[in-house]
Design a protein around this motif. Structure first.
Motif, PDB file in Angstrom:
ATOM      1  N   VAL A 199      -8.683  -3.332  12.039  1.00 44.04           N
ATOM      2  CA  VAL A 199      -8.758  -2.344  10.950  1.00 44.04           C
ATOM      3  C   VAL A 199      -7.355  -1.869  10.570  1.00 44.04           C
ATOM      4  CG1 VAL A 199      -9.482   0.002  10.358  1.00 44.04           C
ATOM      5  CG2 VAL A 199     -11.120  -1.549  11.401  1.00 44.04           C
ATOM      6  N   ALA A 200      -6.524  -1.550  11.571  1.00 45.76           N
ATOM      7  CA  ALA A 200      -5.182  -1.040  11.275  1.00 45.76           C
ATOM      8  C   ALA A 200      -4.400  -2.041  10.436  1.00 45.76           C
ATOM      9  CB  ALA A 200      -4.437  -0.744  12.568  1.00 45.76           C
ATOM     10  N   ARG A 201      -4.481  -3.295  10.834  1.00 46.70           N
ATOM     11  CA  ARG A 201      -3.700  -4.315  10.135  1.00 46.70           C
ATOM     12  C   ARG A 201      -4.240  -4.575   8.739  1.00 46.70           C
ATOM     13  NH1 ARG A 201      -0.728  -7.190  14.550  1.00 46.70           N
ATOM     14  NH2 ARG A 201      -0.805  -5.530  16.089  1.00 46.70           N
ATOM     15  N   LEU A 202      -5.557  -4.632   8.618  1.00 49.23           N
ATOM     16  CA  LEU A 202      -6.158  -4.885   7.305  1.00 49.23           C
ATOM     17  C   LEU A 202      -5.941  -3.710   6.353  1.00 49.23           C
ATOM     18  CD1 LEU A 202      -9.678  -6.494   7.629  1.00 49.23           C
ATOM     19  CD2 LEU A 202      -7.842  -7.198   6.104  1.00 49.23           C
ATOM     20  N   ALA A 203      -6.087  -2.491   6.891  1.00 51.48           N
ATOM     21  CA  ALA A 203      -5.911  -1.305   6.041  1.00 51.48           C
ATOM     22  C   ALA A 203      -4.485  -1.274   5.499  1.00 51.48           C
ATOM     23  CB  ALA A 203      -6.224  -0.039   6.835  1.00 51.48           C
ATOM     24  N   ALA A 204      -3.518  -1.604   6.339  1.00 55.90           N
ATOM     25  CA  ALA A 204      -2.133  -1.643   5.875  1.00 55.90           C
ATOM     26  C   ALA A 204      -1.969  -2.712   4.798  1.00 55.90           C
ATOM     27  CB  ALA A 204      -1.194  -1.905   7.050  1.00 55.90           C
ATOM     28  N   ALA A 205      -2.590  -3.876   5.035  1.00 55.83           N
ATOM     29  CA  ALA A 205      -2.493  -4.962   4.053  1.00 55.83           C
ATOM     30  C   ALA A 205      -3.160  -4.579   2.730  1.00 55.83           C
ATOM     31  CB  ALA A 205      -3.132  -6.232   4.620  1.00 55.83           C
ATOM     32  N   GLU A 206      -4.148  -3.681   2.767  1.00 53.30           N
ATOM     33  CA  GLU A 206      -4.833  -3.226   1.550  1.00 53.30           C
ATOM     34  C   GLU A 206      -4.048  -2.105   0.863  1.00 53.30           C
ATOM     35  OE1 GLU A 206      -8.263  -4.096   0.465  1.00 53.30           O
ATOM     36  OE2 GLU A 206      -8.143  -5.762   1.871  1.00 53.30           O
ATOM     37  N   GLY A 207      -2.933  -1.711   1.446  1.00 47.43           N
ATOM     38  CA  GLY A 207      -2.114  -0.653   0.840  1.00 47.43           C
ATOM     39  C   GLY A 207      -2.602   0.749   1.152  1.00 47.43           C
ATOM     40  N   ALA A 208      -3.453   0.882   2.174  1.00 50.35           N
ATOM     41  CA  ALA A 208      -3.956   2.208   2.538  1.00 50.35           C
ATOM     42  C   ALA A 208      -2.937   2.932   3.413  1.00 50.35           C
ATOM     43  CB  ALA A 208      -5.288   2.067   3.280  1.00 50.35           C
ATOM     44  N   GLY A 209      -3.049   4.251   3.478  1.00 46.27           N
ATOM     45  CA  GLY A 209      -2.203   5.031   4.375  1.00 46.27           C
ATOM     46  C   GLY A 209      -2.170   6.485   3.951  1.00 46.27           C
ATOM     47  N   PRO A 210      -1.796   7.389   4.864  1.00 45.83           N
ATOM     48  CA  PRO A 210      -1.459   7.119   6.253  1.00 45.83           C
ATOM     49  C   PRO A 210      -2.673   6.685   7.066  1.00 45.83           C
ATOM     50  CG  PRO A 210      -1.553   9.478   5.885  1.00 45.83           C
ATOM     51  CD  PRO A 210      -1.731   8.831   4.538  1.00 45.83           C
ATOM     52  N   LEU A 211      -2.386   5.985   8.166  1.00 41.32           N
ATOM     53  CA  LEU A 211      -3.434   5.441   9.036  1.00 41.32           C
ATOM     54  C   LEU A 211      -3.449   6.235  10.343  1.00 41.32           C
ATOM     55  CD1 LEU A 211      -2.688   1.613   8.565  1.00 41.32           C
ATOM     56  CD2 LEU A 211      -4.177   3.096   7.193  1.00 41.32           C
ATOM     57  N   LEU A 212      -4.556   6.919  10.582  1.00 43.72           N
ATOM     58  CA  LEU A 212      -4.656   7.821  11.742  1.00 43.72           C
ATOM     59  C   LEU A 212      -5.692   7.296  12.711  1.00 43.72           C
ATOM     60  CD1 LEU A 212      -5.047  11.049   9.563  1.00 43.72           C
ATOM     61  CD2 LEU A 212      -2.934   9.905  10.214  1.00 43.72           C
ATOM     62  N   GLY A 213      -5.342   7.222  13.972  1.00 40.64           N
ATOM     63  CA  GLY A 213      -6.295   6.745  14.966  1.00 40.64           C
ATOM     64  C   GLY A 213      -6.509   7.781  16.056  1.00 40.64           C
ATOM     65  N   THR A 214      -7.708   7.769  16.652  1.00 44.84           N
ATOM     66  CA  THR A 214      -7.910   8.552  17.876  1.00 44.84           C
ATOM     67  C   THR A 214      -8.295   7.595  18.995  1.00 44.84           C
ATOM     68  OG1 THR A 214     -10.296   9.054  17.949  1.00 44.84           O
ATOM     69  CG2 THR A 214      -8.924  10.385  16.440  1.00 44.84           C
ATOM     70  N   VAL A 243      -2.518   5.975  23.766  1.00 39.87           N
ATOM     71  CA  VAL A 243      -1.838   6.291  22.496  1.00 39.87           C
ATOM     72  C   VAL A 243      -0.849   5.175  22.134  1.00 39.87           C
ATOM     73  CG1 VAL A 243      -0.174   7.867  21.423  1.00 39.87           C
ATOM     74  CG2 VAL A 243      -2.171   8.787  22.635  1.00 39.87           C
ATOM     75  N   ALA A 244      -0.097   4.703  23.129  1.00 40.07           N
ATOM     76  CA  ALA A 244       0.906   3.661  22.855  1.00 40.07           C
ATOM     77  C   ALA A 244       0.232   2.385  22.346  1.00 40.07           C
ATOM     78  CB  ALA A 244       1.708   3.363  24.120  1.00 40.07           C
ATOM     79  N   ASP A 245      -0.920   2.034  22.916  1.00 41.36           N
ATOM     80  CA  ASP A 245      -1.655   0.841  22.453  1.00 41.36           C
ATOM     81  C   ASP A 245      -2.062   1.016  20.990  1.00 41.36           C
ATOM     82  OD1 ASP A 245      -1.549  -0.318  24.922  1.00 41.36           O
ATOM     83  OD2 ASP A 245      -3.573   0.302  25.517  1.00 41.36           O
ATOM     84  N   GLY A 246      -2.490   2.221  20.651  1.00 42.27           N
ATOM     85  CA  GLY A 246      -2.906   2.493  19.270  1.00 42.27           C
ATOM     86  C   GLY A 246      -1.737   2.349  18.299  1.00 42.27           C
ATOM     87  N   LEU A 247      -0.580   2.831  18.715  1.00 42.88           N
ATOM     88  CA  LEU A 247       0.605   2.701  17.846  1.00 42.88           C
ATOM     89  C   LEU A 247       0.978   1.232  17.705  1.00 42.88           C
ATOM     90  CD1 LEU A 247       2.624   5.762  19.200  1.00 42.88           C
ATOM     91  CD2 LEU A 247       1.522   5.576  16.945  1.00 42.88           C
ATOM     92  N   ASP A 248       0.892   0.472  18.819  1.00 42.75           N
ATOM     93  CA  ASP A 248       1.167  -0.979  18.766  1.00 42.75           C
ATOM     94  C   ASP A 248       0.209  -1.681  17.812  1.00 42.75           C
ATOM     95  OD1 ASP A 248       3.185  -0.918  20.533  1.00 42.75           O
ATOM     96  OD2 ASP A 248       2.046  -1.705  22.256  1.00 42.75           O
ATOM     97  N   ALA A 249      -1.024  -1.197  17.775  1.00 43.80           N
ATOM     98  CA  ALA A 249      -2.018  -1.831  16.904  1.00 43.80           C
ATOM     99  C   ALA A 249      -1.652  -1.677  15.438  1.00 43.80           C
ATOM    100  CB  ALA A 249      -3.397  -1.208  17.156  1.00 43.80           C
ATOM    101  N   GLY A 250      -0.843  -0.659  15.116  1.00 43.96           N
ATOM    102  CA  GLY A 250      -0.425  -0.485  13.724  1.00 43.96           C
ATOM    103  C   GLY A 250      -0.829   0.849  13.118  1.00 43.96           C
ATOM    104  N   TRP A 251      -1.440   1.738  13.908  1.00 43.71           N
ATOM    105  CA  TRP A 251      -1.780   3.062  13.394  1.00 43.71           C
ATOM    106  C   TRP A 251      -0.502   3.893  13.296  1.00 43.71           C
ATOM    107  CZ3 TRP A 251      -6.526   3.542  11.492  1.00 43.71           C
ATOM    108  CH2 TRP A 251      -7.489   2.617  11.932  1.00 43.71           C
ATOM    109  N   ASP A 252      -0.393   4.715  12.218  1.00 50.47           N
ATOM    110  CA  ASP A 252       0.826   5.518  12.028  1.00 50.47           C
ATOM    111  C   ASP A 252       0.873   6.688  13.000  1.00 50.47           C
ATOM    112  OD1 ASP A 252       1.671   3.993   9.774  1.00 50.47           O
ATOM    113  OD2 ASP A 252       0.216   5.073   8.525  1.00 50.47           O
ATOM    114  N   VAL A 253      -0.268   7.325  13.200  1.00 52.35           N
ATOM    115  CA  VAL A 253      -0.354   8.488  14.083  1.00 52.35           C
ATOM    116  C   VAL A 253      -1.560   8.270  14.994  1.00 52.35           C
ATOM    117  CG1 VAL A 253      -0.736  10.985  14.200  1.00 52.35           C
ATOM    118  CG2 VAL A 253       0.550  10.009  12.274  1.00 52.35           C
TER     119      VAL A 253
END
Ligand SMILES: NC(=O)c1ccc[n+]([C@@H]2O[C@H](COP(=O)([O-])OP(=O)(O)OC[C@H]3O[C@@H](n4cnc5c(N)ncnc54)[C@H](OP(=O)(O)O)[C@@H]3O)[C@@H](O)[C@H]2O)c1
Length: 328
Positions: free
Chosen positions: A157-172, A179-189
């Protein structure tokens, strides 16, 4: 042939066996596949727990997505040839040397895509694609929040959302150490649930969040509603903790908030509109093949390791997307 079998419902790997089972033969409209890699999913864990609607009977062979080569064609299938490289949705039975799939949800794998990545495409990538485009109807510039953001679907989802021009991308995520894994995945926060998710989301998206993707049943629905921007789409697509979900919010809450609550189930789409799944899978594989999207996977050595990975996912300790090498 060898396959993983779950002999009964369990919260751990005590009912998981790996051993010989009879080779499945394709019926009309089906294809059998020599599995090179099979994707491991949290839905396998839900089946292992005995959640309603997952394992149809015991023993049960888990595995909802595979990539490999066509072994045999059932009556009426003329869209593939024996030996073709394919990826497929399997209703179950993917964790085996040979798996069956309905030809409607089998897709050729482009030459530029490895079979190990292709094995992660049916569930993780197609789910991400359909969640964002079909269910949430995302538009460029919209903010996204997803719970369980560091897992297999979360990465896609993080990668596709970025490719679709979405943002900011927030994950829980469920634990601070993820948290570090989530940031690696491509989530902004990325915020651990239990920390101040509201403050983090308000700082990043002061007008509220446009698209909220929630696989945690109703456990975080109050939070979702609090964070939703006017016009938001909240997509409920799982019940990670199992059990009976709480009642949905009263109508006035949705009308007053101008919020849409949407359900999503890829299994149900497989029954109702398989062509949608096949199109999403082909689209996802083409995007990976032309370099538009990277889908990292962790390869697990053999079927004997599947129970251990299920344990990781079951306790919320997994990270990213796992695929198991079967006949690679
Ligand atoms: N509706 C559909 O069609 C569809 C399709 C694919 C996947 N899904 C759902 O999407 C979610 C992600 O799937 P995935 O395969 O990529 O799995 P995953 O995210 O790699 O692993 C599942 C995650 O669920 C979270 N979780 C929340 N409450 C939990 C609990 N009580 N016990 C265990 N884990 C809990 C954990 O992450 P945190 O603790 O970080 O939240 C855990 O890591 C799953 O809930 C899955 O069922 C739905």
């Amino acid at each position: 042939m060898r396959a993983v079998q779950l002999t009964g419902p369990s919260h751990d790997a005590s009912t998981t066996r790996v051993g010989p089972v009879e080779e499945p033969r394709p019926g009309p409209g089906e294809v059998s596949i020599e599995v090179a890699y099979a994707g491991i999913n949290f839905m396998d864990v839900m089946a292992r727990r005995g959640d309603a609607g997952y394992a149809s009977r015991w023993p049960y062979t888990p595995g909802l997505e595979v990539a490999g080569r066509v072994r045999a064609l059932g009556a009426g299938v003329d869209t593939f040839s024996v030996g073709d490289r394919v990826a497929a949705f399997t209703r179950s039975g993917g964790m085996a040397e040979i798996a069956l799939a309905s030809a409607e949800v089998v897709t050729p794998v482009p030459g530029a895509v490895s079979l190990q990545v292709a094995a992660a495409a049916p569930l993780a990538l197609s789910t991400a694609l359909l969640l964002l485009r079909d269910a949430a109807r995302i538009r460029p510039g919209e903010s996204v929040l997803m719970h369980s953001a560091s897992g297999g679907v979360g990465h896609a989802v993080a990668r596709l959302a970025a490719a679709e021009g979405a943002g900011p991308l927030l994950g829980t995520v469920g634990r601070p150490e993820k948290v570090a894994d989530g940031l690696d995945a491509g989530w902004d926060v990325v915020t651990a649930r239990g920390d101040d998710v509201v403050a983090a989301a308000r700082a990043a998206a002061p007008g509220g969040v446009d698209v909220i993707l929630d696989p945690t049943g109703t456990a975080n629905l109050e939070l979702d509603l609090e964070l939703a921007a006017p016009g938001a789409r909240i997509v409920l697509f799982g019940n990670a903790a199992g059990g009976t979900p709480a009642p949905l919010p009263p109508l006035a809450r949705l009308i007053g908030g101008n919020v849409a609550l949407i359900g999503f189930s890829i299994s149900r789409l497989q029954e109702s509109t398989p062509h949608k799944l096949a199109a999403a899978l082909a689209d996802g594989l083409a995007t990976v093949g032309n370099g538009g999207l990277e889908l990292p996977v962790t390869v697990v050595d053999s079927l004997d390791q599947v129970g251990r990975v299920h344990d990781l996912l079951a306790t919320g300790r997994g990270s990213g997307k796992y695929v198991v090498a079967v006949g690679a």
